[in-house]
Structure formats: structure tokens, C-alpha cells
Design a protein around this motif. Structure first.
Motif, mmCIF file in Angstrom:
data_model
loop_
_atom_site.group_PDB
_atom_site.id
_atom_site.type_symbol
_atom_site.label_atom_id
_atom_site.label_comp_id
_atom_site.label_asym_id
_atom_site.label_seq_id
_atom_site.Cartn_x
_atom_site.Cartn_y
_atom_site.Cartn_z
ATOM 1 N N PHE A 173 91.734 126.544 -45.641
ATOM 2 C CA PHE A 173 92.094 125.562 -44.620
ATOM 3 C C PHE A 173 91.718 126.035 -43.217
ATOM 4 C CE2 PHE A 173 94.887 123.975 -48.011
ATOM 5 C CZ PHE A 173 94.599 122.616 -47.934
ATOM 6 N N LEU A 174 91.453 127.349 -43.083
ATOM 7 C CA LEU A 174 90.947 127.854 -41.814
ATOM 8 C C LEU A 174 89.654 127.130 -41.436
ATOM 9 C CD1 LEU A 174 91.002 130.112 -39.539
ATOM 10 C CD2 LEU A 174 89.540 131.431 -41.083
ATOM 11 N N PHE A 175 88.773 126.948 -42.414
ATOM 12 C CA PHE A 175 87.490 126.298 -42.160
ATOM 13 C C PHE A 175 87.667 124.793 -41.924
ATOM 14 C CE2 PHE A 175 86.796 130.005 -44.872
ATOM 15 C CZ PHE A 175 85.957 130.740 -44.052
ATOM 16 N N LEU A 176 88.660 124.212 -42.589
ATOM 17 C CA LEU A 176 88.958 122.804 -42.328
ATOM 18 C C LEU A 176 89.400 122.624 -40.878
ATOM 19 C CD1 LEU A 176 89.418 119.871 -43.316
ATOM 20 C CD2 LEU A 176 91.750 120.555 -43.913
ATOM 21 N N GLY A 177 90.228 123.553 -40.382
ATOM 22 C CA GLY A 177 90.672 123.490 -38.995
ATOM 23 C C GLY A 177 89.519 123.614 -38.022
ATOM 24 N N ILE A 178 88.577 124.517 -38.311
ATOM 25 C CA ILE A 178 87.414 124.709 -37.441
ATOM 26 C C ILE A 178 86.573 123.439 -37.395
ATOM 27 C CG2 ILE A 178 85.245 125.978 -37.152
ATOM 28 C CD1 ILE A 178 86.655 128.411 -38.390
ATOM 29 N N ILE A 179 86.263 122.893 -38.573
ATOM 30 C CA ILE A 179 85.405 121.703 -38.641
ATOM 31 C C ILE A 179 86.086 120.509 -37.977
ATOM 32 C CG2 ILE A 179 84.352 120.033 -40.213
ATOM 33 C CD1 ILE A 179 84.028 122.380 -42.210
ATOM 34 N N GLY A 180 87.370 120.316 -38.284
ATOM 35 C CA GLY A 180 88.090 119.180 -37.706
ATOM 36 C C GLY A 180 88.160 119.255 -36.199
ATOM 37 N N ALA A 181 88.422 120.450 -35.655
ATOM 38 C CA ALA A 181 88.546 120.605 -34.205
ATOM 39 C C ALA A 181 87.199 120.466 -33.515
ATOM 40 C CB ALA A 181 89.172 121.952 -33.880
ATOM 41 N N ILE A 182 86.137 120.965 -34.131
ATOM 42 C CA ILE A 182 84.810 120.793 -33.539
ATOM 43 C C ILE A 182 84.470 119.314 -33.453
ATOM 44 C CG2 ILE A 182 82.331 121.104 -33.966
ATOM 45 C CD1 ILE A 182 82.945 123.895 -34.974
ATOM 46 N N PHE A 183 84.710 118.601 -34.544
ATOM 47 C CA PHE A 183 84.437 117.163 -34.538
ATOM 48 C C PHE A 183 85.284 116.464 -33.487
ATOM 49 C CE2 PHE A 183 85.203 112.818 -35.898
ATOM 50 C CZ PHE A 183 83.922 112.364 -36.156
ATOM 51 N N ALA A 184 86.570 116.800 -33.448
ATOM 52 C CA ALA A 184 87.491 116.125 -32.526
ATOM 53 C C ALA A 184 87.121 116.368 -31.071
ATOM 54 C CB ALA A 184 88.921 116.598 -32.787
ATOM 55 N N ASN A 185 86.794 117.606 -30.747
ATOM 56 C CA ASN A 185 86.576 117.970 -29.352
ATOM 57 C C ASN A 185 85.144 117.744 -28.877
ATOM 58 O OD1 ASN A 185 89.195 119.286 -28.270
ATOM 59 N ND2 ASN A 185 88.966 120.152 -30.309
ATOM 60 N N THR A 186 84.252 117.369 -29.783
ATOM 61 C CA THR A 186 82.907 116.978 -29.351
ATOM 62 C C THR A 186 82.752 115.469 -29.270
ATOM 63 O OG1 THR A 186 82.136 117.115 -31.647
ATOM 64 C CG2 THR A 186 81.727 119.024 -30.248
ATOM 65 N N THR A 187 83.730 114.738 -29.775
ATOM 66 C CA THR A 187 83.639 113.275 -29.756
ATOM 67 C C THR A 187 84.791 112.621 -29.000
ATOM 68 O OG1 THR A 187 84.896 113.040 -31.814
ATOM 69 C CG2 THR A 187 82.496 113.280 -32.011
ATOM 70 N N GLY A 188 85.879 113.364 -28.794
ATOM 71 C CA GLY A 188 87.069 112.779 -28.188
ATOM 72 C C GLY A 188 88.010 112.175 -29.215
ATOM 73 N N ALA A 189 87.554 112.071 -30.443
ATOM 74 C CA ALA A 189 88.401 111.539 -31.518
ATOM 75 C C ALA A 189 89.392 112.611 -31.955
ATOM 76 C CB ALA A 189 87.538 111.118 -32.701
ATOM 77 N N GLY A 190 90.536 112.200 -32.427
ATOM 78 C CA GLY A 190 91.512 113.151 -32.924
ATOM 79 C C GLY A 190 91.039 113.816 -34.204
ATOM 80 N N GLY A 191 91.516 115.045 -34.434
ATOM 81 C CA GLY A 191 91.133 115.753 -35.656
ATOM 82 C C GLY A 191 91.615 115.069 -36.913
ATOM 83 N N GLY A 192 92.549 114.134 -36.774
ATOM 84 C CA GLY A 192 93.029 113.396 -37.937
ATOM 85 C C GLY A 192 91.947 112.608 -38.635
ATOM 86 N N VAL A 193 90.862 112.313 -37.924
ATOM 87 C CA VAL A 193 89.733 111.623 -38.547
ATOM 88 C C VAL A 193 89.206 112.433 -39.731
ATOM 89 C CG1 VAL A 193 87.344 110.881 -38.158
ATOM 90 C CG2 VAL A 193 89.092 110.412 -36.450
#
Length: 241
Positions: free
Chosen positions: A10-30
Motif C-alpha cells: 500500500f506504500l506504492f498505492l499511496g505514492i501513485i495516488g498522491a502523484i495523480f492527485a497533486n499533479t491534477t488537483g483531483a483528490g487521491g480518492g480517484v
């Protein structure tokens, strides 16, 4: 050791989710919500766990974006002052409205019109169509574009509705703010920074629920996805810029 072996990925899930969220403005919940649904977490577990992880990732992203903003303002390096001057103004308009919408959803126990997975799917499709149309018609932004006072009134309403949707899905307000700003031809980097910052403030406004002893949060997942989200949040700004 047993917890680490079972939940380390889940460490890698957190990394991927946060990168997506913070490069698009969308929440990591996506990223998190579909994954948690596939793992057969209950709707409350998925929602609370997503909120908790975003408290890490969106905060890290906000700190890096705010630092970037302060550095650029200070040095006027590769920066159009008009474009970034509205960043704190947008935050002052959006954050209170978003938190108000979130708290109204939680305290009034407003329920989504359908189940969370269905509502999440419809919300994602609608946003995707709007973004697609925006790309097709190439709504060009301008570094000199500044929101007028009349443009700030709708963004307050957008943020309020986004806060309610975030209470349902753990995502919503960041996406809506970014789309509104893009439609108003705001520089994308400013729109993303604003979406990330408002999302961070919004998820922390519900931390009293999702970090409480009686919360439905799956803390074994947060234990690894949270630090991963911090790393992803720090890396995201460099990817965008």
C-alpha cells in the motif's frame, strides 16, 4: 512483521495516488476508492481510509505548492505576477465554502442519490466529458488572465457543492475547482495548486471523524499508504513543473 508483509504494497498505492492527485488537483480518492472497492472494503471503510490517506498526501502537496508560490513571488522568476496573485484569493473564497459544504453533509447526514460506487462512477464520467470537451475546443489559458469579482461568486458555490460531494465520495471539490478555473482560462498550474490546497483543507476538516478511535478507517492501510502519499505529494509538483 506480519502487518508489514501484508500491507507494505500500500506504500506504492499511496505514492501513485498522491502523484495523480497533486499533479491534477483531483483528490487521491480517484485512485483509492476503486481500489478499496475491489478489495471489498465497506463503503464507510473505503471513504474513511481514503480521507485519512489524503490528509497526508494533499498536505504534502499543499506545502510544496505553497513553497513554490512563495519562491516565485519572491524572485519573480518565470512567473507572471497576475497569474499567481489570485492564488491566495481563490483559497480565501474556496476553503470556507468547501468546509461548510462538507460539514453540512456530515452533520445533516446528507446521503448520495445512489450508492457510493454508482455516484462515484457518474461523477467521474461527467468530469471526464467536461475535460474532454475543454481539450477539444482548446480553451486557451492566458498568464494575464485574472478572475473578476463576478467570477469569484460562482467559485464559492462550486466549492460548497464540491464540499458536499467530497463528503460522499472523498473526492469532488478539487476536481470542480480545477475545471472551473480552466474554463475561466486560468493558468493550469495555478488551477492545480488551488485544487490541491482546497482539497487538503477539506479533508482535514473531517479528520476528527476519520482519525477517531471509533472510525471505520483501515489503519493498517493508512500506516503504509500515508507515508507513501507524503512522498508522492512532494514529487508531484516537480513532475508538473
Amino acid at each position: 512483521l506480519e502487518v508489514t508483509s501484508n500491507y507494505f504494497y500500500f506504500l506504492f498505492l499511496g505514492i501513485i495516488g498522491a502523484i495523480f492527485a497533486n499533479t491534477t488537483g483531483a483528490g487521491g480518492g480517484v485512485i483509492f476508492i476503486p481500489i478499496f472497492n475491489s478489495l471489498e472494503l465497506s463503503e464507510l471503510q473505503a471513504l474513511s481510509t481514503s480521507f485519512a490517506i489524503q490528509c497526508f498526501g494533499m498536505t504534502a502537496g499543499t506545502m510544496t505548492w505553497w513553497t513554490y508560490y512563495k519562491e516565485k513571488v519572491k524572485h519573480h522568476s518565470q512567473l507572471n505576477v497576475n497569474s499567481w496573485s489570485q492564488y491566495p484569493i481563490i483559497l480565501k473564497c474556496c476553503i470556507p465554502a468547501s468546509i461548510t459544504g462538507l460539514w453540512l453533509c456530515q452533520f445533516a447526514d446528507l446521503q448520495p442519490p445512489q450508492s457510493m460506487p454508482f455516484t462515484f462512477g457518474v461523477f467521474s464520467i461527467v468530469l471526464g466529458v467536461i475535460l474532454g470537451l475543454n481539450c477539444i475546443y482548446r480553451n486557451q489559458y492566458s498568464d494575464d488572465q485574472v478572475l473578476s469579482k463576478k467570477d469569484l461568486y460562482p467559485i464559492v458555490l462550486v466549492s460548497f457543492l464540491g464540499g458536499i460531494i467530497t463528503g460522499w465520495l472523498s473526492v469532488g471539490v478539487g476536481e470542480l475547482i480545477v475545471i472551473y478555473l480552466l474554463l475561466k482560462r486560468t493558468a493550469p498550474i495555478v488551477a492545480i495548486a488551488a485544487g490541491v490546497t482546497v482539497s487538503a483543507a477539506t479533508v482535514w476538516a473531517s479528520a476528527y471523524i476519520h482519525f477517531s478511535p471509533s472510525a471505520q478507517t483501515y489503519f493498517q492501510i493508512v500506516l503504509f499508504a500515508g507515508p507513501g502519499a507524503i512522498l508522492g505529494g512532494v514529487l508531484a509538483r516537480r513532475i508538473v513543473t
